[in-house]
Design an enzyme around this catalytic site. Sequence first.
Site, PDB file in Angstrom:
ATOM      1  N   TRP A  49       0.725  -1.237  -0.166  1.00 61.03           N
ATOM      2  CA  TRP A  49       0.030   0.026  -0.015  1.00 61.03           C
ATOM      3  C   TRP A  49       0.862   1.163   0.062  1.00 61.03           C
ATOM      4  O   TRP A  49       1.946   1.349   0.752  1.00 61.03           O
ATOM      5  CB  TRP A  49      -0.913  -0.093   1.387  1.00 61.03           C
ATOM      6  CG  TRP A  49      -2.185   0.745   1.225  1.00 61.03           C
ATOM      7  CD1 TRP A  49      -2.040   2.125   1.803  1.00 61.03           C
ATOM      8  CD2 TRP A  49      -3.018   0.693   0.488  1.00 61.03           C
ATOM      9  NE1 TRP A  49      -3.224   2.607   1.700  1.00 61.03           N
ATOM     10  CE2 TRP A  49      -4.107   1.768   0.875  1.00 61.03           C
ATOM     11  CE3 TRP A  49      -3.860  -0.361  -0.447  1.00 61.03           C
ATOM     12  CZ2 TRP A  49      -5.321   2.079   0.159  1.00 61.03           C
ATOM     13  CZ3 TRP A  49      -5.119   0.045  -0.923  1.00 61.03           C
ATOM     14  CH2 TRP A  49      -5.766   1.264  -0.710  1.00 61.03           C
ATOM     15  N   SER A  78       0.192  -2.058   5.778  1.00 60.04           N
ATOM     16  CA  SER A  78       0.908  -1.903   7.034  1.00 60.04           C
ATOM     17  C   SER A  78       0.507  -2.563   8.196  1.00 60.04           C
ATOM     18  O   SER A  78       0.798  -3.373   9.116  1.00 60.04           O
ATOM     19  CB  SER A  78       0.847  -0.505   7.306  1.00 60.04           C
ATOM     20  OG  SER A  78       1.644   0.360   6.628  1.00 60.04           O
ATOM     21  N   PHE A  79      -1.039  -2.921   8.207  1.00 55.46           N
ATOM     22  CA  PHE A  79      -1.889  -3.699   9.264  1.00 55.46           C
ATOM     23  C   PHE A  79      -1.053  -5.127   9.275  1.00 55.46           C
ATOM     24  O   PHE A  79      -1.357  -5.604  10.181  1.00 55.46           O
ATOM     25  CB  PHE A  79      -3.323  -3.505   8.813  1.00 55.46           C
ATOM     26  CG  PHE A  79      -4.306  -4.235  10.007  1.00 55.46           C
ATOM     27  CD1 PHE A  79      -4.596  -3.553  10.971  1.00 55.46           C
ATOM     28  CD2 PHE A  79      -4.529  -5.489   9.853  1.00 55.46           C
ATOM     29  CE1 PHE A  79      -5.256  -3.873  12.055  1.00 55.46           C
ATOM     30  CE2 PHE A  79      -5.392  -6.044  10.775  1.00 55.46           C
ATOM     31  CZ  PHE A  79      -5.658  -5.518  12.006  1.00 55.46           C
ATOM     32  N   GLU A  80      -0.974  -5.838   8.091  1.00 59.58           N
ATOM     33  CA  GLU A  80      -0.437  -7.032   7.959  1.00 59.58           C
ATOM     34  C   GLU A  80       1.124  -7.159   8.534  1.00 59.58           C
ATOM     35  O   GLU A  80       1.623  -8.289   8.659  1.00 59.58           O
ATOM     36  CB  GLU A  80      -0.500  -7.367   6.668  1.00 59.58           C
ATOM     37  CG  GLU A  80      -1.899  -7.715   6.022  1.00 59.58           C
ATOM     38  CD  GLU A  80      -2.834  -6.608   5.881  1.00 59.58           C
ATOM     39  OE1 GLU A  80      -3.874  -6.566   6.081  1.00 59.58           O
ATOM     40  OE2 GLU A  80      -2.195  -5.468   5.421  1.00 59.58           O
ATOM     41  N   ILE A 110      -1.314   6.906   5.363  1.00 62.88           N
ATOM     42  CA  ILE A 110      -1.638   8.408   5.128  1.00 62.88           C
ATOM     43  C   ILE A 110      -3.051   8.695   5.373  1.00 62.88           C
ATOM     44  O   ILE A 110      -3.785   7.876   4.990  1.00 62.88           O
ATOM     45  CB  ILE A 110      -1.416   8.739   3.584  1.00 62.88           C
ATOM     46  CG1 ILE A 110       0.166   8.399   3.226  1.00 62.88           C
ATOM     47  CG2 ILE A 110      -1.889  10.277   3.234  1.00 62.88           C
ATOM     48  CD1 ILE A 110       0.271   8.652   1.696  1.00 62.88           C
ATOM     49  N   GLU A 158     -10.105  10.686   5.375  1.00 65.10           N
ATOM     50  CA  GLU A 158     -11.119  11.576   5.830  1.00 65.10           C
ATOM     51  C   GLU A 158     -11.815  10.936   7.222  1.00 65.10           C
ATOM     52  O   GLU A 158     -12.624  11.253   7.656  1.00 65.10           O
ATOM     53  CB  GLU A 158     -12.363  11.738   4.800  1.00 65.10           C
ATOM     54  CG  GLU A 158     -11.545  12.651   4.000  1.00 65.10           C
ATOM     55  CD  GLU A 158     -12.538  13.144   2.583  1.00 65.10           C
ATOM     56  OE1 GLU A 158     -13.760  12.670   3.042  1.00 65.10           O
ATOM     57  OE2 GLU A 158     -12.325  13.650   1.620  1.00 65.10           O
ATOM     58  N   THR A 159     -11.433   9.314   7.470  1.00 62.41           N
ATOM     59  CA  THR A 159     -12.328   8.746   8.371  1.00 62.41           C
ATOM     60  C   THR A 159     -11.143   8.114   9.465  1.00 62.41           C
ATOM     61  O   THR A 159     -10.090   8.416   9.453  1.00 62.41           O
ATOM     62  CB  THR A 159     -12.824   7.410   8.051  1.00 62.41           C
ATOM     63  OG1 THR A 159     -11.745   6.572   7.309  1.00 62.41           O
ATOM     64  CG2 THR A 159     -13.731   7.673   6.453  1.00 62.41           C
ATOM     65  N   HIS A 200     -10.438   5.337  10.282  1.00 65.87           N
ATOM     66  CA  HIS A 200      -9.543   4.433   9.828  1.00 65.87           C
ATOM     67  C   HIS A 200      -8.315   4.382  10.039  1.00 65.87           C
ATOM     68  O   HIS A 200      -7.240   3.471  10.350  1.00 65.87           O
ATOM     69  CB  HIS A 200      -9.849   3.962   8.152  1.00 65.87           C
ATOM     70  CG  HIS A 200      -9.112   2.518   7.624  1.00 65.87           C
ATOM     71  ND1 HIS A 200      -8.180   2.660   6.878  1.00 65.87           N
ATOM     72  CD2 HIS A 200      -9.452   1.488   7.785  1.00 65.87           C
ATOM     73  CE1 HIS A 200      -7.689   1.428   6.665  1.00 65.87           C
ATOM     74  NE2 HIS A 200      -8.515   0.505   7.148  1.00 65.87           N
ATOM     75  N   ARG A 239       9.556  12.282   3.769  1.00 68.31           N
ATOM     76  CA  ARG A 239      10.308  11.555   4.757  1.00 68.31           C
ATOM     77  C   ARG A 239      10.877  10.068   4.064  1.00 68.31           C
ATOM     78  O   ARG A 239      11.298   9.118   4.861  1.00 68.31           O
ATOM     79  CB  ARG A 239       9.285  11.143   6.033  1.00 68.31           C
ATOM     80  CG  ARG A 239       9.080  12.448   6.739  1.00 68.31           C
ATOM     81  CD  ARG A 239       7.724  12.468   7.575  1.00 68.31           C
ATOM     82  NE  ARG A 239       7.724  13.596   8.137  1.00 68.31           N
ATOM     83  CZ  ARG A 239       7.445  14.737   8.066  1.00 68.31           C
ATOM     84  NH1 ARG A 239       7.199  15.019   6.720  1.00 68.31           N
ATOM     85  NH2 ARG A 239       7.219  15.595   8.522  1.00 68.31           N
TER      86      ARG A 239
END
Length: 192
Positions: A30, A64-66, A90, A93-94, A96, A135
Amino acid sequence: MKKLSKNQLYDLKKIPTAKSMKVGILVSEWNSKITEELFNGAIKTLIACNCKEENIIRKNVPGSFELPLAAQFFFESSDVDAVICLGSIIKGETKHFDYVCESTAIGIKDVSLKYNKPVIFGVLTDNTLQQAVDRSGGKFGNKGIEAAICAIKMINLKSDLDLINKLKKAWLLTRPFCGERGIRTPGTLLYN
């Protein structure tokens, strides 16, 4: 001093050698333009610090969650000394973003503590794409470089402390010890 990115100078003499280290690198797919730059910084740094290319194992994960579970898989199926987790989250709007950031950070920490090995948090958590670009090789350097240096230093620290502990145990076991009856008690460690 060696320039590892356009804005980052490092004194490689102050970084331990990675000559005998084996490092796993997990790269989130991602935001791949960002994570590929992080990977490039990390691998370039490991090689500059004498890590052999055959001792660097790269695996991709969907996001990244994995990363935490994949780091656990690394330790269960290989003999790596550390795992560098590279990702880019990144803000949208939520909420999450908040859930993914927190779960990823806590998961990486938990795997590190479970396996007693360094799992490096090389995950950017930015509000905008431009902040991530800055970065990952932009005006604020490359956090992949910093993640690799952190991995090297943490592997070295663990190695040093393990050696001190082994020497201490060996020394204590060779010291003469007399219990109440004047005999050495096997396995008993006592500071006189």
